[in-house]
Structure formats: C-alpha cells, structure tokens
Design an enzyme around this catalytic site. Structure first.
Site, mmCIF file in Angstrom:
data_model
loop_
_atom_site.group_PDB
_atom_site.id
_atom_site.type_symbol
_atom_site.label_atom_id
_atom_site.label_comp_id
_atom_site.label_asym_id
_atom_site.label_seq_id
_atom_site.Cartn_x
_atom_site.Cartn_y
_atom_site.Cartn_z
ATOM 1 N N CYS A 45 51.168 -23.292 -68.512
ATOM 2 C CA CYS A 45 52.076 -22.205 -68.866
ATOM 3 C C CYS A 45 51.372 -20.842 -68.983
ATOM 4 O O CYS A 45 50.682 -20.187 -68.180
ATOM 5 C CB CYS A 45 52.698 -22.739 -70.086
ATOM 6 S SG CYS A 45 54.497 -21.692 -70.170
ATOM 7 N N HIS A 95 55.521 -27.677 -68.819
ATOM 8 C CA HIS A 95 54.746 -28.461 -69.830
ATOM 9 C C HIS A 95 54.989 -29.841 -69.603
ATOM 10 O O HIS A 95 55.445 -30.619 -70.066
ATOM 11 C CB HIS A 95 55.346 -28.113 -71.287
ATOM 12 C CG HIS A 95 55.210 -26.610 -71.635
ATOM 13 N ND1 HIS A 95 54.115 -26.407 -72.588
ATOM 14 C CD2 HIS A 95 55.801 -25.539 -71.377
ATOM 15 C CE1 HIS A 95 54.108 -25.100 -72.886
ATOM 16 N NE2 HIS A 95 55.145 -24.641 -71.947
ATOM 17 N N GLU A 139 53.096 -32.246 -70.952
ATOM 18 C CA GLU A 139 52.875 -32.885 -72.353
ATOM 19 C C GLU A 139 54.297 -32.877 -73.121
ATOM 20 O O GLU A 139 54.549 -33.681 -74.122
ATOM 21 C CB GLU A 139 52.091 -31.930 -73.322
ATOM 22 C CG GLU A 139 52.659 -31.080 -74.186
ATOM 23 C CD GLU A 139 53.016 -29.751 -73.285
ATOM 24 O OE1 GLU A 139 52.632 -29.715 -72.143
ATOM 25 O OE2 GLU A 139 53.440 -28.828 -73.880
HETATM 26 N N1 LIG Z 1 54.955 -21.146 -72.872
HETATM 27 C C1 LIG Z 1 53.891 -20.283 -72.469
HETATM 28 O O1 LIG Z 1 52.586 -20.675 -72.556
HETATM 29 C C2 LIG Z 1 54.523 -19.159 -72.471
HETATM 30 C C3 LIG Z 1 53.890 -18.290 -71.445
HETATM 31 C C4 LIG Z 1 54.353 -16.653 -71.579
HETATM 32 N N2 LIG Z 1 54.152 -16.123 -72.878
HETATM 33 C C5 LIG Z 1 55.428 -16.451 -70.840
HETATM 34 O O2 LIG Z 1 56.350 -16.186 -71.683
HETATM 35 O O3 LIG Z 1 55.807 -16.564 -69.829
#
Ligand SMILES: NC(=O)CC[C@H](N)C(=O)O
Length: 513
Positions: free
Chosen positions: A392, A476, A478
């Site tokens: 992410c 994600h 996980e």
């Molecule tokens: N879940 C995250 O790591 C989000 C990454 C970043 N803040 C976004 O909104 O794209």
C-alpha cells in the site's frame, strides 16, 4: 449556540452577484437552459457551489438557504426521499434499539442549517451537504471534531480492524454495510494500539453486542469503545446517498459534529471544513510510526496459511509508516524475525540491523509527501540489492524510489472485496484494500514491471523491479479484515531473501572452489 437564520436569498440575486446568467453558464460548463431551470426551481445544484463560492458576495449561507419553490424534473427528489423529508425527524426507540432514520431529505439540494428535533449530530460536507442524525461515541465541540476526508468502506465485516488501521488517519469512514457493531469489540482485533480514523458514519444505530468474541459486556459495545477512543460516530444517515455522492463527485472534506450541549454550530463547522487543506500533500506516514521494537508474534492459531519455510528466520527490518499488526504477524509466520523501525529511519540505522530483507508498510496520507524524506533512503536500499517488499503506502513509496509518481484517485478503494488480476499468471484474487492514491503506470521507468491491476477500475495494483529484487502491491495481502487469497506474497518475499542468501553463500565459497 443557536445558528442564525440565514438571510433569505433567491437564485436570481445569487446569479446576479456572480456576474449574470451567461457568465455563470460559461464558467459552470452548462447551457443557458440549465441556468433557467435553476431559476425556475429556486435551487442551484450543490456540485456548482464551489464555483459560486469563488464569487465575492456569495457565501455558503446564501446557497444553503435556498429553498426550492417549484419542483422541476431535474431537481425533484425521488418519491421515497420526498416522503422521508416530509416525515418529522422523531427517533423511534423500541426493543431497546435506537434506529433513527435520516429523516431530513438525503438530498444535498435541500441542505440546511436548521437542526431538526431529535437530531443530536450532523455530518457536514465541504459542498454544503448537511446530514442530520444521531451521535454516538465521544462528543465533539459544537463546530465539529477533526475535519477529515470522507470515504466509504464496503467491507461487510471487520469494522474494528478497519477503524484501527492507521492508514485511515485523516479520514471519516462511512460503512456501506448497514449493521455495524453487532459483534462488539475485543482486545485482539486491533490493528494498532488505538483508532486513528477521525470518526465513523453508519446507517443503523449500533445495537448491543451479540457475539462470544465481545469482551467486557457493555464495555465492549462499539459505542462505549468509540467513546474510549475519543472519536465521534453518527448513525441514521442514508449511507447509499453518501456513497453515490462520493462516487460521482470525488472525495470531500467533512466533519462530524456531536456536541454534548446538543446544538450543532453548522456555520462554523462548514467554515472549518472548507478551510481544511485535505490529504493531498499531507505527510502523515512519517508521523504514524510507533517506536522501534522487535516483533515475534505470528498469525493466530488455526489460521491456515502456506507452510513457513524452514531455516534460520530471515532478519527483516519493517519500516513503519503506520503498519497494521497483521502484516507483522504474517511476516513472522512466513519465517521472518522482524525488527520494526520508524519509517523515517536513516539508511545507517536500517543497515545496523544487518537486514536480509526490508519491508515497507502501509500508512496514511499522500505518498509523494512522505517520499520527500523517505525516497533517498529507499534508493540507497535499492542500490544495496536488499530484497524489498512494500504494501500500500509502501508500494507507492517504492514506485517513487524507482522513479515513478502517484496521483490522487477520483474514487479511492476501501473494502474487502476488490478483485485484482495477477498479470503474470492471469489469476484473480479477491483482496482487501484501503487507498486513495494510486501509482501512475505511465510514469514508471521501462525496467519496472506492472504486475497487478484492479478489475474494478484498471488502476495499478502491483509492480516489481527484477533488477533490484523489489516488489510491492497496492492491496493488503495480510487482510484483517478481508480475504486471504494473496497471503502467498509473504512467501514470495521470503523466497527472494532465501535466493539472496544462497547467492551470498555462493560468492563466499566460490573463490576457494
Ligand atoms: N493503506 C495505505 O497504506 C494507504 C496509502 C495511502 N495513504 C493512500 O491512501 O493511498
């Protein structure tokens, strides 16, 4: 404080103040017929309010005070909404349940400053939409709590993991699933030590917990939990309306106001919301890290995941930009010994741990802003040929370090049902996602491989740099909450580390053979 009655306005005087019909039509990108309809109906669609607010002499109070005087085809609310609007906003409380319905019309054309009887809280959006409902959790000042970006999350379960995911810092979460809170809360389902999201929005009021996993009886009730987190919630809103608004018009700043004294100061709240600068340019990732620590807990017993490879645990430094605990558990269960360092750790501090692999965590805010400090360190790590894995925000930071860029998305992905295609294998995995920025594939250098794409909107979901032994995904693996289809990616990271170990062992032995 009693909100003042806004001065009576009509569309004609506002259009005159804005420079006349022709001028307004040209700037708004609409025909003269549309302006005629605004005049006829006595209302200006909220999507044009930002334009009107840029004219001197026009303010939010004028726009929100407009009352449609005649229904037109384009502006008439749907029958159900009209019927709801006509119903007095008295909450019903039967069987101990508190199920106030959003009785003011869920139509931002009718946004108003006046608090209906029975409403104890409001969600106030930058475009002037004011939705009245019933508050729960922690009280806020009359002009609202923390101003944040309003987003919607489509996950049907896992609200506690969602609320404690640090990537939601600076956001108010609208849950599209109507029954949130039914299973209470417990100490295990936190993804970080506390909730960082600014607040929550639900359709139905949270009911008493009904689950063997709820802890502490009434104390486990999501309302009591939210109060302990110091965050506000609002129930009774038409979450489908909010979702459509965000889907069609993009992200918006908003605030929840739930004052202990009862009376919401809508005008001040609106001003605060409109002054907030938003998430673009905000380096929240550098601030979200927790102190350096070693982490040795694996995934919960009973959780089925690919068999951990044998061998000495791989020394992994996890750079923490607001990491979810289940990522750290997944790394341990995949055969890693994890040392967590703040995301802003120096190259020297990272190397002092003699890492065999470096993990880049998820986190809140704008990756480009966090990258200003972090990318130079990541570039050095790439040069050192240490295997890297990012999730992410970590994915977005890796893209920056490889020479790419990220952009703010018109529609962020927040939910646990997002299909992603692995372009190498053609396999589709259902994934958990939470991001509002995306890697711009066109900005990536030629030696960076695009590995995954979203089947919802085609945006980038994964990259790899074979030259650097680095790869990352936007989603994600996980889960927590969500499906675990992509758990195998932790094994891919471990396989990269093992390959580098084997290559090192070969170079050390080859001169003597
Ligand atoms: N879940 C995250 O790591 C989000 C990454 C970043 N803040 C976004 O909104 O794209």
């Amino acid at each position: 404080m009693e909100p003042e009655n806004p001065p009576m306005q009509d569309v004609d005087s506002i259009i005159t103040a804005a420079g006349g019909a022709a001028h307004v039509a040209r700037l708004a990108g609409v025909g003269s017929e549309a302006v005629r309809k605004w005049r006829q109906s006595g209302a200006i669609p909220a999507k044009h309010w930002p334009l009107f607010l840029s004219f001197p002499g026009v303010n939010m109070a004028m726009l929100t005070a407009l009352a449609p005087r005649q229904k037109s085809t384009t502006l008439r609310p749907k029958p159900l909404q009209a019927q709801r609007a006509a119903t007095p906003p008295a909450p019903s409380t039967h069987h101990g349940k508190d199920r106030m319905t959003q009785r003011t019309t869920p139509n931002h054309l009718r946004a108003n400053l006046h608090q209906p009887a029975g409403a104890t809280a409001a969600l106030i959006l930058a475009d002037g939409t004011v939705l009245w409902g019933r508050g729960f959790g922690a009280y806020t000042p009359a002009e609202g709590g923390q101003v944040a970006e309003l987003c919607f999350c489509t996950a049907m379960s896992g609200y506690q993991e969602t609320l404690t995911d640090p990537s939601f810092t600076g956001q108010i979460i609208t849950f599209t699933f109507p029954h949130i809170g039914n299973t209470g809360t417990n100490a295990e389902d936190h993804e970080a030590s506390h909730m960082l999201a600014a607040g929550m929005v639900v359709k139905d009021m949270v009911t008493e917990p009904s689950s063997w996993r709820n802890e502490g009886g009434a104390e486990g009730d999501l309302r009591a939990w939210l109060t302990r987190q110091g965050k506000p919630g609002i129930a009774g809103l038409d979450t489908r309306f909010i979702t459509r608004l965000l889907r069609d018009h993009g992200p918006q700043s908003a605030v929840i106001a739930y004052p202990a004294e009862g009376q919401v100061d809508v005008k001040s709240a609106l001003e605060r919301v409109r002054l907030w600068e938003g998430l673009e340019g905000a380096d929240l990732g550098s601030q979200a890290a927790r102190p350096a620590r070693s982490w040795d807990k694996g995934r919960w017993e009973g959780f089925i995941m690919p068999k951990a490879p044998t061998g000495t645990p791989r020394r992994v430094v996890a750079l923490d930009f607001g990491a979810k605990d289940n990522i750290l558990r997944s790394l341990v269960s995949a055969g890693c010994a994890v040392q967590v360092l703040p995301g802003t750790a120096s190259f020297e501090d990272i190397m002092a741990q003699a890492p065999e692999g470096v993990f880049l965590s998820n986190g809140p805010g704008d990756p480009a802003a966090t990258g200003v400090k972090v990318v130079p360190v990541l570039k050095k790590l790439l040069e050192s040929a240490i295997p890297l894995f990012g999730i992410c925000l970590g994915h977005q930071l890796l893209a920056h370090a490889l020479g790419g860029k990220t952009t703010k998305m018109a529609r962020g992905h927040h939910g646990a049902n997002q299909p992603v295609k692995d372009l190498a294998t053609g396999r589709v995995e259902i994934t958990s996602q939470n991001h509002g920025f995306a890697v711009d594939e066109a900005s990536l250098p030629a030696d960076v491989v695009v590995t995954h794409r979203s089947l919802f909107d085609g945006t980038n979901e994964g990259i790899a740099s074979p030259r650097h032994k680095a790869f990352s995904v936007q989603y994600h693996p996980e889960a927590s909450p969500g499906p675990t289809d992509s758990q195998h990616l932790f094994q891919r990271f471990v396989a990269n580390i093992d390959a580098a170990r084997a290559a090192r062992a070969n170079t050390q032995t080859s001169p003597n053979t």
